[in-house]
Scaffold this motif. Structure first.
Motif, PDB file in Angstrom:
ATOM      1  N   HIS A 109       6.348  65.283 -82.748  1.00 53.84           N
ATOM      2  CA  HIS A 109       7.633  65.844 -83.174  1.00 53.84           C
ATOM      3  C   HIS A 109       8.398  66.532 -82.045  1.00 53.84           C
ATOM      4  O   HIS A 109       9.628  66.484 -82.007  1.00 53.84           O
ATOM      5  N   PHE A 110       7.683  67.189 -81.133  1.00 59.17           N
ATOM      6  CA  PHE A 110       8.320  67.935 -80.052  1.00 59.17           C
ATOM      7  C   PHE A 110       7.567  67.691 -78.745  1.00 59.17           C
ATOM      8  O   PHE A 110       6.338  67.703 -78.734  1.00 59.17           O
ATOM      9  N   ASP A 111       8.312  67.559 -77.660  1.00 59.69           N
ATOM     10  CA  ASP A 111       7.643  67.291 -76.384  1.00 59.69           C
ATOM     11  C   ASP A 111       7.278  68.564 -75.625  1.00 59.69           C
ATOM     12  O   ASP A 111       6.586  68.497 -74.602  1.00 59.69           O
ATOM     13  N   SER A 112       7.737  69.725 -76.104  1.00 58.79           N
ATOM     14  CA  SER A 112       7.440  70.972 -75.402  1.00 58.79           C
ATOM     15  C   SER A 112       7.761  72.155 -76.309  1.00 58.79           C
ATOM     16  O   SER A 112       8.460  72.011 -77.314  1.00 58.79           O
ATOM     17  N   LYS A 113       7.259  73.325 -75.925  1.00 61.49           N
ATOM     18  CA  LYS A 113       7.594  74.542 -76.681  1.00 61.49           C
ATOM     19  C   LYS A 113       9.083  74.863 -76.518  1.00 61.49           C
ATOM     20  O   LYS A 113       9.712  75.429 -77.423  1.00 61.49           O
ATOM     21  N   GLU A 114       9.661  74.486 -75.362  1.00 63.35           N
ATOM     22  CA  GLU A 114      11.094  74.708 -75.160  1.00 63.35           C
ATOM     23  C   GLU A 114      11.927  73.904 -76.154  1.00 63.35           C
ATOM     24  O   GLU A 114      12.975  74.370 -76.612  1.00 63.35           O
ATOM     25  N   ALA A 115      11.455  72.711 -76.491  1.00 61.96           N
ATOM     26  CA  ALA A 115      12.169  71.880 -77.466  1.00 61.96           C
ATOM     27  C   ALA A 115      12.156  72.538 -78.841  1.00 61.96           C
ATOM     28  O   ALA A 115      13.150  72.501 -79.567  1.00 61.96           O
ATOM     29  N   ILE A 116      11.025  73.153 -79.182  1.00 65.53           N
ATOM     30  CA  ILE A 116      10.939  73.840 -80.477  1.00 65.53           C
ATOM     31  C   ILE A 116      11.845  75.065 -80.471  1.00 65.53           C
ATOM     32  O   ILE A 116      12.566  75.328 -81.445  1.00 65.53           O
ATOM     33  N   TYR A 117      11.819  75.822 -79.393  1.00 67.75           N
ATOM     34  CA  TYR A 117      12.666  77.019 -79.296  1.00 67.75           C
ATOM     35  C   TYR A 117      14.136  76.618 -79.386  1.00 67.75           C
ATOM     36  O   TYR A 117      14.939  77.288 -80.059  1.00 67.75           O
ATOM     37  N   ALA A 118      14.491  75.531 -78.717  1.00 69.08           N
ATOM     38  CA  ALA A 118      15.875  75.055 -78.751  1.00 69.08           C
ATOM     39  C   ALA A 118      16.295  74.699 -80.169  1.00 69.08           C
ATOM     40  O   ALA A 118      17.430  74.991 -80.576  1.00 69.08           O
ATOM     41  N   GLU A 119      15.401  74.085 -80.921  1.00 69.43           N
ATOM     42  CA  GLU A 119      15.744  73.741 -82.306  1.00 69.43           C
ATOM     43  C   GLU A 119      15.938  74.997 -83.149  1.00 69.43           C
ATOM     44  O   GLU A 119      16.858  75.075 -83.971  1.00 69.43           O
ATOM     45  N   LEU A 120      15.083  75.984 -82.949  1.00 70.07           N
ATOM     46  CA  LEU A 120      15.237  77.259 -83.653  1.00 70.07           C
ATOM     47  C   LEU A 120      16.578  77.897 -83.330  1.00 70.07           C
ATOM     48  O   LEU A 120      17.298  78.360 -84.231  1.00 70.07           O
TER      49      LEU A 120
END
Length: 211
Positions: free
Chosen positions: A56-67
């Motif tokens: 679903h996400f390639d990095s923790k930064e991608a998750i933070y960006a979605e948030l």
């Protein structure tokens, strides 16, 4: 079950998993900050393996960006609703600026999210140029009704852009004072001070507007 229904079901399950991951990630970011969080800790909080997260996400930064993008979308919707019934540009500017302020006053964790303050202090961060560009565009879109109203009131494009920055900076400063309790040192209300700033800005623009 038809292939179309199966595909729809798979999409729904995938979206649910994604939401669970994002919800779990927010708690991890709030506890550990962007620097302290890891995909492994996020996966554990969500009940998945790290490998499952990579689907679903390639990095923790991608998750933070979605948030953060979700938060900024809510901000934009809040501002849009506030100006919906305004007719005069001064009312539009006032409503947009105060809606921006109240959104973060009522959702302090979203302010932390936007300024990367989860256990990180006031340090500059980025999520990669492509993500940063998207997030910055979402923030500007939420603030743009302020600049648009200012131009109708007679401001140049550059003056309107600077007013938008002034509103952002003034709101952020007052919210920081309010959320840390420092505002009590001055025996003042953050909202009242924000309203005073906005009214002064409107009066200044109105005074300069050609008859």
């Amino acid at each position: 079950m038809s292939n179309e229904r199966k595909a729809g079901r798979r999409r729904a399950v995938s979206e649910l998993k994604r939401e669970l991951i994002v919800d779990a990630a927010r708690k991890v970011f709030e506890a550990e900050g962007l620097d302290g969080a890891s995909l492994r800790s996020i996966a554990a909080a969500a009940g998945y393996t790290p490998a499952a997260l990579y689907f679903h996400f390639d990095s923790k930064e991608a998750i933070y960006a979605e948030l953060l993008l979700t938060s900024l979308a809510s901000l934009g919707q809040t501002v849009s609703r506030a100006i919906l019934r305004t007719k005069q540009p001064a009312d539009r500017l006032r409503a947009a600026a105060m809606a921006f302020f109240r959104f973060y006053a009522e959702n302090p964790r979203d302010l932390d999210l936007g300024f990367y303050l989860f256990r990180g202090g006031m340090k500059p961060h980025g999520l990669g140029k492509k993500r940063d560009d998207v997030l910055n565009a979402a923030l500007i879109a939420a603030l743009s009704p302020i600049a648009e109203a200012a131009q109708v009131l007679g401001a140049t494009r550059e003056q309107a852009r600077l007013l938008m920055a002034d509103v952002f900076a003034h709101a952020a400063g007052l919210l920081l004072l309010a959320h840390t309790g420092r505002i009590r040192l001055f025996g003042a209300s953050a909202q009242n001070l924000m309203e005073r700033f906005v009214e002064h800005a409107i009066a200044t623009l109105t005074a300069k507007k050609p008859a």
